[in-house]
Design an enzyme around this catalytic site. Structure first.
Site, mmCIF file in Angstrom:
data_model
loop_
_atom_site.group_PDB
_atom_site.id
_atom_site.type_symbol
_atom_site.label_atom_id
_atom_site.label_comp_id
_atom_site.label_asym_id
_atom_site.label_seq_id
_atom_site.Cartn_x
_atom_site.Cartn_y
_atom_site.Cartn_z
ATOM 1 N N LYS A 72 -5.562 4.891 8.698
ATOM 2 C CA LYS A 72 -4.484 5.670 8.112
ATOM 3 C C LYS A 72 -4.791 7.167 8.147
ATOM 4 C CE LYS A 72 -2.659 1.980 5.220
ATOM 5 N NZ LYS A 72 -2.242 1.530 3.880
ATOM 6 N N SER A 114 0.788 -1.235 0.000
ATOM 7 C CA SER A 114 0.000 0.000 0.000
ATOM 8 C C SER A 114 0.817 1.282 0.000
ATOM 9 C CB SER A 114 -0.954 0.014 1.203
ATOM 10 O OG SER A 114 -0.235 0.059 2.419
#
Length: 371
Positions: free
Chosen positions: A311, A266
């Protein structure tokens, strides 16, 4: 003569919460003992329940890392430039999983914390996999992500490198037009009569076809060269060959990425942006703290990731004011943006790079969001 007023105002005994109090010198009532034992037993059971293993795993905001810091991305063979801004990759910390089950008390804490999410273990980790296997797979994804990000960055118009590649076939998709026609170890050398010397050559050729079209591949099989006709599949967005490619790149610039204790694919988007920033004289971020996430394909497509809610919180914790989010993650972003964070929707490396430039110029307010 008895004064009735004194009797009316004489203090009366308070009723016992456990019923009638025993007379002085009598043993404690049986119901008091029973209640006391029941309370102790309940407390003991509750304490035990808090340490019972559960089939859940929990995501929490993980650390962030600035891809522009001196030692994270190292480049040899080209001049590099300093930046005054930060391009922070974001991560998720996972508690629970193979070999490390979450306890009931931890699950309850996770449910009560809006920055965390508690999910069944199988929603995060594939079934029948050990902790060691999961770590190995995560590290392999990280290595592949770094390679794809390097290709995407070097071939971006801001840099304009060609990255030659040998396109090895590593398998075919069951049920696709390539199944039974291509073998492991074949090398794709041509597409529709034109030579294929880079990964982009193949992708650009496919972009001009539609699902269901028959395309001709040039193939090197051992010492033999041949042409193979394949019917493409896909959807309204693009045609696909149904071939797994293992590219062997010949990089014109030596890029190495040194990062510990972080796995998975990611960080690809932020790696690619960091490489471009280091290789261009412009100060794209220009003092801004920009965080983000997203996988990165060699042709520059930003892909969705898991745990984007966590996140976002990690980015704010580390003082980011901007966040680059994959377009396909927008459903998870809406309604979960912390105060003080501006989220920009990006689908390609070109869009992400343009967003960084606009933010650095103080013109980020008009960038697309997930709303």
């Amino acid at each position: 003569m008895t004064d009735m007023r004194d009797r009316q105002h004489a203090p009366q005994p308070e009723p016992s919460p456990f019923g009638d109090e025993p007379a002085a010198g009598e043993p404690i009532a049986r119901r008091t003992v029973t209640l006391g034992v029941s309370l102790l037993a309940t407390a003991a059971l509750a304490a035990v329940a808090l340490v019972v293993p559960t089939p859940y795993a929990m995501r929490s905001p993980g650390p962030t890392e600035d891809t522009l810091q001196r030692n994270l991305i190292q480049i040899d063979g080209a001049r590099t430039y300093e930046s005054t801004g930060e391009l922070r990759l974001t991560t998720v910390s996972v508690l629970g999983g193979p070999g490390y089950p979450m306890l009931s008390g931890q699950v309850i804490q996770g449910w009560l914390d809006p920055q965390r999410s508690v999910l069944p273990v199988e929603a995060i980790f594939p079934e029948a996999i050990t902790k060691e296997q999961q770590q190995e797979a995560s590290q392999a994804e990280m290595v592949s992500s770094q390679e794809s990000a390097t290709v995407a960055a070097l071939t971006h118009p801001a840099l304009g490198y060609d990255v030659p590649a040998v396109l090895d076939v590593a398998g075919t998709e069951p049920g696709s037009g390539a199944e039974g026609k291509l073998n492991d170890g074949d090398v794709i050398t041509g597409f529709q009569g034109a030579p294929v010397g880079t990964y982009s050559d193949l992708i650009d050729g496919l972009a001009e076809t539609s699902p269901g079209d028959v395309v001709t591949l040039g193939v090197q099989r051992g010492k033999r060269t041949m042409e193979v006709d394949i019917t493409t599949t896909g959807n309204e967005e693009r045609a696909v060959l149904g071939v797994f490619i293992d590219p062997q790149y010949d990089f014109p610039v030596d890029v190495s990425i040194e990062i510990e204790n972080i796995g998975g694919p990611s960080a690809g988007t932020m790696f690619a942006l960091g490489i471009i920033d280091k290789l261009t004289p412009e100060d794209e971020a220009n003092g801004q703290v920009i965080a983000g996430t997203g996988t990165m394909s060699p042709e520059g497509t930003v892909g969705p990731i898991g745990g984007i809610e966590q996140k976002l919180y990690g980015a704010v914790r580390d003082e980011a004011e901007w966040f680059l989010a994959p377009a396909d993650n927008c459903p998870q972003v809406v309604g979960n943006v912390p105060d003080g964070l501006n989220v920009v929707r990006v689908a390609t490396l070109a869009e992400a790079y343009d967003a960084v430039e606009q933010i650095g110029r103080g013109e980020g307010d008009d960038l697309p969001t997930c709303s």
